[in-house]
Motif scaffolding. Sequence first.
Motif, mmCIF file in Angstrom:
data_model
loop_
_atom_site.group_PDB
_atom_site.id
_atom_site.type_symbol
_atom_site.label_atom_id
_atom_site.label_comp_id
_atom_site.label_asym_id
_atom_site.label_seq_id
_atom_site.Cartn_x
_atom_site.Cartn_y
_atom_site.Cartn_z
ATOM 1 N N ASP A 4 6.508 -4.213 10.763
ATOM 2 C CA ASP A 4 7.361 -4.761 11.827
ATOM 3 C C ASP A 4 8.667 -3.970 11.869
ATOM 4 O O ASP A 4 8.913 -3.118 11.004
ATOM 5 C CB ASP A 4 7.597 -6.258 11.637
ATOM 6 N N PRO A 5 9.510 -4.209 12.866
ATOM 7 C CA PRO A 5 10.758 -3.435 12.984
ATOM 8 C C PRO A 5 11.678 -3.568 11.767
ATOM 9 O O PRO A 5 12.377 -2.613 11.409
ATOM 10 C CB PRO A 5 11.420 -4.007 14.237
ATOM 11 N N TYR A 6 11.670 -4.726 11.127
ATOM 12 C CA TYR A 6 12.523 -4.897 9.943
ATOM 13 C C TYR A 6 12.097 -3.947 8.836
ATOM 14 O O TYR A 6 12.931 -3.252 8.242
ATOM 15 C CB TYR A 6 12.455 -6.349 9.457
ATOM 16 N N MET A 7 10.802 -3.914 8.541
ATOM 17 C CA MET A 7 10.310 -3.050 7.459
ATOM 18 C C MET A 7 10.491 -1.569 7.813
ATOM 19 O O MET A 7 10.748 -0.748 6.939
ATOM 20 C CB MET A 7 8.844 -3.369 7.176
ATOM 21 N N HIS A 8 10.383 -1.249 9.088
ATOM 22 C CA HIS A 8 10.620 0.117 9.547
ATOM 23 C C HIS A 8 12.080 0.513 9.306
ATOM 24 O O HIS A 8 12.378 1.587 8.784
ATOM 25 C CB HIS A 8 10.252 0.221 11.031
ATOM 26 N N GLY A 9 12.992 -0.390 9.659
ATOM 27 C CA GLY A 9 14.414 -0.130 9.433
ATOM 28 C C GLY A 9 14.752 -0.058 7.955
ATOM 29 O O GLY A 9 15.601 0.737 7.540
ATOM 30 N N LEU A 10 14.091 -0.882 7.154
ATOM 31 C CA LEU A 10 14.308 -0.847 5.705
ATOM 32 C C LEU A 10 13.913 0.510 5.143
ATOM 33 O O LEU A 10 14.644 1.106 4.348
ATOM 34 C CB LEU A 10 13.524 -1.970 5.019
ATOM 35 N N TYR A 11 12.765 1.027 5.589
ATOM 36 C CA TYR A 11 12.338 2.354 5.125
ATOM 37 C C TYR A 11 13.361 3.414 5.519
ATOM 38 O O TYR A 11 13.780 4.222 4.694
ATOM 39 C CB TYR A 11 10.965 2.735 5.689
ATOM 40 N N SER A 27 9.167 4.823 15.291
ATOM 41 C CA SER A 27 8.424 3.566 15.395
ATOM 42 C C SER A 27 6.970 3.856 15.747
ATOM 43 O O SER A 27 6.691 4.751 16.542
ATOM 44 C CB SER A 27 9.021 2.684 16.488
ATOM 45 N N PRO A 28 6.036 3.089 15.178
ATOM 46 C CA PRO A 28 4.630 3.274 15.560
ATOM 47 C C PRO A 28 4.391 2.726 16.972
ATOM 48 O O PRO A 28 5.193 1.960 17.497
ATOM 49 C CB PRO A 28 3.879 2.460 14.513
ATOM 50 N N ASP A 29 3.293 3.112 17.547
ATOM 51 C CA ASP A 29 2.945 2.599 18.873
ATOM 52 C C ASP A 29 2.699 1.094 18.843
ATOM 53 O O ASP A 29 2.969 0.390 19.816
ATOM 54 C CB ASP A 29 1.708 3.320 19.423
ATOM 55 N N GLU A 30 2.161 0.616 17.725
ATOM 56 C CA GLU A 30 1.876 -0.810 17.584
ATOM 57 C C GLU A 30 2.231 -1.246 16.166
ATOM 58 O O GLU A 30 1.887 -0.571 15.203
ATOM 59 C CB GLU A 30 0.388 -1.068 17.844
#
Length: 128
Positions: A81-88, A108-111
């Motif tokens: 999800d966007p939170y985990m993406h931002g955390l990375y 960000s991934p497509d899905e």
Amino acid sequence: MRRCDMAENPRESNGGYGPESPDNGGLNAPTTGVGPGRDLTLRLDVDVSDALTGLKALSGRVAKANEMLAVQGASGNWNYDPYMHGLYNGMEFAIALVEGREPAFRSSPDEWLRDRAEDFEFRPEVSE
């Protein structure tokens, strides 16, 4: 003389402290053994053991942070999800800053996997 006048009209020097004054090391400076054509020998004893200990500890922490980044960067974590993406990406930024390199951010991934998980119904098995 008022303060503002002093800035506009500073007092003249008495001539004893100009750029050519012996007191300033100017053209007429006494030869004290330091300057062009002279050698300077200096002995310096420094204890750097605490600095080396700290550097080793920091190096170990950076290695541990890179391990954590690898876990966060695994599929199912960073792209959930966007939170985990931002955390990375935040972890990547911090580690790159410490390592002195440019961060390698992920787009960000497509899905998001979170959205895909809603398509499946979870039914836990219950043993009797």
